[in-house]
Write an enzyme that holds these catalytic residues in place. Structure first.
Site, mmCIF file in Angstrom:
data_model
loop_
_atom_site.group_PDB
_atom_site.id
_atom_site.type_symbol
_atom_site.label_atom_id
_atom_site.label_comp_id
_atom_site.label_asym_id
_atom_site.label_seq_id
_atom_site.Cartn_x
_atom_site.Cartn_y
_atom_site.Cartn_z
ATOM 1 C CE LYS A 54 -3.522 -0.697 2.583
ATOM 2 N NZ LYS A 54 -4.525 -0.112 3.482
ATOM 3 C CD GLN A 98 -6.203 3.125 3.671
ATOM 4 O OE1 GLN A 98 -6.174 2.004 3.156
ATOM 5 N NE2 GLN A 98 -5.355 3.487 4.614
ATOM 6 C CG ASP A 121 -8.713 -3.716 6.375
ATOM 7 O OD1 ASP A 121 -7.472 -3.759 6.384
ATOM 8 O OD2 ASP A 121 -9.371 -2.798 5.856
HETATM 9 N N1 GUN Z 1 -5.802 2.952 7.675
HETATM 10 C C1 GUN Z 1 -4.626 2.754 8.325
HETATM 11 N N2 GUN Z 1 -4.355 1.428 8.410
HETATM 12 C C2 GUN Z 1 -5.360 0.783 7.780
HETATM 13 C C3 GUN Z 1 -5.639 -0.591 7.524
HETATM 14 O O1 GUN Z 1 -4.907 -1.505 7.899
HETATM 15 N N3 GUN Z 1 -6.790 -0.847 6.837
HETATM 16 C C4 GUN Z 1 -7.634 0.139 6.437
HETATM 17 N N4 GUN Z 1 -8.741 -0.212 5.805
HETATM 18 N N5 GUN Z 1 -7.411 1.419 6.666
HETATM 19 C C5 GUN Z 1 -6.282 1.740 7.326
#
Ligand code: GUN
Length: 295
Positions: A54, A98, A121
């Site tokens: 990311k 995350q 998100d």
């Molecule tokens: N952990 C696994 N997928 C995601 C996601 O799309 N966003 C976040 N914040 N954590 C994750």
């Protein structure tokens, strides 16, 4: 029939290219640089890879990126204080914490503190609710990625029998809500199968569009689908390592067998996975535009 392979890598690249141009134009015309803060608590190896991707992608596109790596023993109050600080920081338009967080931290409390306007998100109940009533600011990344894969591959959603297997809050439920919107470009007739569904094959066999997000290799076999189905496989299962020590990834669908019946199908890896990050970048740009009154 041999299926069209829907390449998430190619479609994600196309979207990232579009975003790179949009980001350059925002900077040139409005002196606006979208900013994304990622927050990782602890040392979960998969999470470290995801957050690294990311960060790298946002930098490549011209997004200002800030990474906050916190030790595994960070307490809830410390994490809440960081979120509060990021909520108030004008350079930051998107905040991504995350998941999963360590057990001793209440994830709900953390996610609910994120300013809904910075919730890239789209996990905050305000954004979940806005999607439900058909007025979203941000779409959750994986469901939006699935939608983009479908429309950019020329798949018609309006009136289609859409069957979603797996009812998680991150994928199944929001993608069902999204594809069933009674709006131009959407309009699927959606069935949502979950752990209590008696016999999923009754439903999967009817699907024009089948979306599988469970986390079980070969959950969907060729006898469970009809000819001409479009299959989106969200599963990412690690089933072992190659001789070089790389993870072997498979989806939830028996790809080799199902592709012989499908009209189109996503591979794993290289299907839905690359789309999720591209959509996070799109949300960060949208958040910056909303904050600047440009959206
Ligand atoms: N952990 C696994 N997928 C995601 C996601 O799309 N966003 C976040 N914040 N954590 C994750």
């Amino acid at each position: 029939m041999t299926a069209q392979i829907i390449s998430g890598r190619d479609i994600a690249s196309e979207i990232k290219e579009e975003l790179t141009q949009e980001i350059a134009a925002l900077k040139a015309k409005h002196n606006l640089v979208p900013g994304l803060a990622t927050v990782l608590v602890g040392e979960n190896p998969a999470s470290q890879i995801y957050v690294g991707q990311k960060e790298k992608t946002s930098q490549a596109l011209g997004i200002y990126s800030e990474r906050h790596d916190l030790p595994a023993d960070t307490n809830e109050a410390e994490l809440l204080a960081l979120v509060d600080k990021l909520n108030k920081d004008p350079k930051i338009h998107g905040i991504l914490v995350q998941l999963p967080l360590p057990e001793h931290i209440n994830s709900t409390k953390v996610l609910y503190l994120i300013d809904p306007g910075k919730d890239v998100d789209a996990f905050h109940p305000v954004n979940v609710g806005k999607l439900m009533i058909g007025e979203p600011d941000f779409l959750p990344c994986t469901p939006h990625g699935i939608y983009q894969l479908l429309i950019r591959s020329g798949v018609n959603i309006k009136g289609a029998e859409v069957v979603v297997v797996g009812a998680s809050n991150i994928v199944g439920r929001p993608v069902a809500a999204l594809l069933s919107l009674e709006k131009e470009g959407f309009g699927g007739t959606v069935t949502l199968c979950h752990i209590l569904t008696k016999d999923i094959s009754v439903h999967t066999k009817r699907a024009d569009i089948l979306i599988v997000a469970v986390g079980k290799p070969k959950l969907v076999t060729a006898d469970m689908v009809k000819n001409g189905v479009v299959v989106i496989d969200v599963g990412t299962n690690r089933i072992g390592k190659t001789a070089e020590g790389k993870d072997i990834l498979v989806g939830d669908v028996d790809f080799e067998a199902v592709k012989e019946k499908a009209k189109a199908i996503t591979p794993v890896p290289g299907g839905v996975g690359p789309m999720t990050i591209a959509m996070l970048m799109m949300n960060t740009v949208k958040a910056a535009k909303l904050a600047a009154g440009l959206a």
